[in-house]
Design a protein around this motif. Structure first.
Motif, mmCIF file in Angstrom:
data_model
loop_
_atom_site.group_PDB
_atom_site.id
_atom_site.type_symbol
_atom_site.label_atom_id
_atom_site.label_comp_id
_atom_site.label_asym_id
_atom_site.label_seq_id
_atom_site.Cartn_x
_atom_site.Cartn_y
_atom_site.Cartn_z
ATOM 1 N N VAL A 226 40.308 29.541 48.221
ATOM 2 C CA VAL A 226 40.447 29.831 49.651
ATOM 3 C C VAL A 226 39.290 30.745 50.033
ATOM 4 O O VAL A 226 39.298 31.946 49.744
ATOM 5 C CB VAL A 226 41.805 30.515 49.955
ATOM 6 N N MET A 227 38.291 30.168 50.675
ATOM 7 C CA MET A 227 37.061 30.909 50.947
ATOM 8 C C MET A 227 37.275 32.027 51.958
ATOM 9 O O MET A 227 36.506 32.984 52.002
ATOM 10 C CB MET A 227 35.973 29.956 51.452
ATOM 11 N N THR A 228 38.315 31.920 52.759
ATOM 12 C CA THR A 228 38.568 32.985 53.743
ATOM 13 C C THR A 228 39.344 34.145 53.152
ATOM 14 O O THR A 228 39.475 35.202 53.781
ATOM 15 C CB THR A 228 39.345 32.417 54.942
ATOM 16 N N GLY A 229 39.909 33.938 51.953
ATOM 17 C CA GLY A 229 40.637 35.017 51.290
ATOM 18 C C GLY A 229 39.816 35.629 50.180
ATOM 19 O O GLY A 229 38.974 34.967 49.571
ATOM 20 N N ARG A 230 40.039 36.889 49.915
ATOM 21 C CA ARG A 230 39.264 37.572 48.891
ATOM 22 C C ARG A 230 40.187 38.430 48.035
ATOM 23 O O ARG A 230 41.094 39.094 48.549
ATOM 24 C CB ARG A 230 38.178 38.481 49.510
ATOM 25 N N ILE A 231 39.943 38.393 46.728
ATOM 26 C CA ILE A 231 40.583 39.343 45.824
ATOM 27 C C ILE A 231 39.481 40.011 45.021
ATOM 28 O O ILE A 231 38.378 39.471 44.883
ATOM 29 C CB ILE A 231 41.609 38.661 44.898
ATOM 30 N N VAL A 232 39.775 41.168 44.502
ATOM 31 C CA VAL A 232 38.769 41.954 43.772
ATOM 32 C C VAL A 232 39.052 41.867 42.276
ATOM 33 O O VAL A 232 40.154 42.188 41.820
ATOM 34 C CB VAL A 232 38.771 43.425 44.230
ATOM 35 N N VAL A 233 38.048 41.418 41.534
ATOM 36 C CA VAL A 233 38.136 41.341 40.074
ATOM 37 C C VAL A 233 37.627 42.661 39.499
ATOM 38 O O VAL A 233 36.494 43.068 39.794
ATOM 39 C CB VAL A 233 37.292 40.174 39.523
ATOM 40 N N PRO A 234 38.426 43.368 38.687
ATOM 41 C CA PRO A 234 37.944 44.624 38.092
ATOM 42 C C PRO A 234 36.792 44.377 37.121
ATOM 43 O O PRO A 234 36.768 43.368 36.406
ATOM 44 C CB PRO A 234 39.173 45.174 37.368
ATOM 45 N N VAL A 235 35.837 45.285 37.109
ATOM 46 C CA VAL A 235 34.640 45.175 36.272
ATOM 47 C C VAL A 235 34.582 46.360 35.329
ATOM 48 O O VAL A 235 34.747 47.512 35.756
ATOM 49 C CB VAL A 235 33.362 45.125 37.132
ATOM 50 N N HIS A 236 34.368 46.087 34.048
ATOM 51 C CA HIS A 236 34.184 47.129 33.043
ATOM 52 C C HIS A 236 32.739 47.088 32.563
ATOM 53 O O HIS A 236 32.221 46.022 32.232
ATOM 54 C CB HIS A 236 35.139 46.925 31.871
#
Length: 419
Positions: free
Chosen positions: A124-134
């Motif tokens: 869903v290009m209009t939705g965004r989630i944040v992937v945690p980065v280490h």
């Protein structure tokens, strides 16, 4: 998803220019792109990544090629003066690395935004989630004193984990310089360290002191430091041809180079690099033979070829037969029982030349930025974990997805199928 990059070799700025800033901006853009694409799973459904680990697999900072070593103190010495100098050089290099490391640190603090998924497994290009980065930084042969920076709270303030080996559920990451014949030895300087300090750093200091060539000196040293130590005469010849069109008196640079090679020859013997097999004499002869001059004879070439190859397979084993990513360019053992990906160009390959990926032995492969001279990219590889990795297409270069689906290979761009 695991992203591994290595060999940034950011110096303290005394004799070598820093890598181009555009390299790091492109790397961060590629990481975002790979993180989004990696959500396409093997079953064809889209599911956002659960985490992203970025590992700087050694030699992020260059603690060897520095004008601060041009007196009587050496980084391989034991004592307070040497330890204090190591810290000074790395602190200065870390200061030069603030901008590129800040870009990755921002990713670690804020994560990477990717599309969300609907109930049918579509993005869903209009939705965004944040992937945690280490973010993890491993010590290499050029920045062994990295632990001392961690003791000063330098890495914690930036959210960077510091260590020597990173181990995940599937892959292992290490710098791997122990697999390099030039880095063999524990007492006294290795040939690799000796060449960096007593040849390249002194050459850079000598150019900086000569009117007319000083403005090119830092760029020349940058190019030489970016490659394998035994490739330095080939790279120097390429640089001299490129700057000769600007009216630079390249004969003065050549004379200074040969003077530094002779001094390195004497210093290496004095400090114990010579072990009776003629390596120092052979390397000195090779360094003198800048392309276009008399080439060294077969005995010298035989020694250079031996030093350019890998150590026996047992020397490259880190953790059984687990797939491994090694940051050191020369760390290519012949162990075909597992996948081995090495970041950086293989030694003794004439440059410049287009080589995105090269099969070495068995299931070992080498990744490098392209072109090999004056690169605008950084060697990096993206490795899927668990059920990730339905897409193996290269995200331009030098970022690579190492996966197992052979049907997604782009035209005219080799891919590493090492997983």
């Amino acid at each position: 998803m695991l992203v591994v990059t290595a060999n940034w070799a950011i110096p303290d700025g005394s004799v070598a220019a820093p890598p181009r800033a555009a390299q790091f901006a492109r790397l961060c853009d590629d990481i975002r792109l790979v993180a989004m694409r990696a959500g396409m799973r093997r079953d064809g459904r889209y599911r956002p990544l659960e985490r992203l680990v970025i590992v700087l697999a050694g030699d992020t900072l260059d603690g060897l090629v520095s004008g601060r070593w041009c007196d009587d103190v050496r980084p391989w010495e034991r004592g307070r003066r040497a330890l204090s100098r190591q810290e000074q050089v790395l602190v200065a290099a870390a200061r030069s690395a603030r901008r590129p490391l800040a870009a990755l640190a921002r990713l670690a603090r804020g994560g990477v935004a990717v599309p969300s998924a609907d109930r049918r497994g579509r993005p869903v290009m209009t939705g965004r989630i944040v992937v945690p980065v280490h973010l993890v930084m491993l010590a290499g042969d050029r920045d062994r004193a990295l632990e001392r920076l961690r003791g000063r709270g330098w890495s914690e303030r930036r959210g960077i984990g510091v260590g020597t080996i990173w181990e995940g559920d599937r892959w292992c990451v290490a710098h791997g310089s122990a697999c390099d014949p030039l880095a063999a030895g524990e007492d006294g300087p290795t040939l690799l360290a000796s060449l960096a300090v007593d040849l390249l750093a002194r050459f850079g200091a000598a150019l900086a002191a000569r009117p007319g060539v000083a403005e090119y000196g830092r760029s020349i040293v940058r190019v030489l430091a970016d490659g394998q130590p035994l490739d330095m005469p080939l790279r120097l010849a390429t640089m001299l041809r490129s700057i000769a069109v600007n009216g630079v008196e390249v004969a003065r640079i050549t004379t200074e180079w040969r003077r530094c090679v002779d001094r390195w020859d004497r210093e290496a013997r004095r400090t114990g690099c010579e072990d009776g097999h003629g390596e120092v004499a052979a390397i000195a002869a090779w360094m003198h033979a800048i392309e276009g001059t008399a080439a060294p004879g077969p005995p010298v070439r035989a020694v250079i070829a031996a030093l350019s190859g890998p150590l026996p397979p047992a020397a490259s084993r880190l953790h059984g037969n687990r797939p491994t990513v090694l940051g050191h360019p020369a760390s290519m053992g012949d162990d075909a029982a597992r996948a081995v990906v090495c970041l950086g160009a293989p030694a003794m390959r004439p440059c410049p030349g287009p080589a995105f990926a090269r099969e070495i032995a068995g299931r070992a492969a080498c990744v490098e930025a392209m072109p090999a001279i004056s690169p605008t990219g950084l060697p990096a590889v993206a490795v899927p974990e668990a059920d990730e990795g339905g897409v193996v297409r290269a995200a331009w270069w030098p970022m690579w997805d190492v996966g197992s689906s052979p049907g997604c290979r782009p035209e005219a761009m080799p891919i590493l199928d090492a997983a």
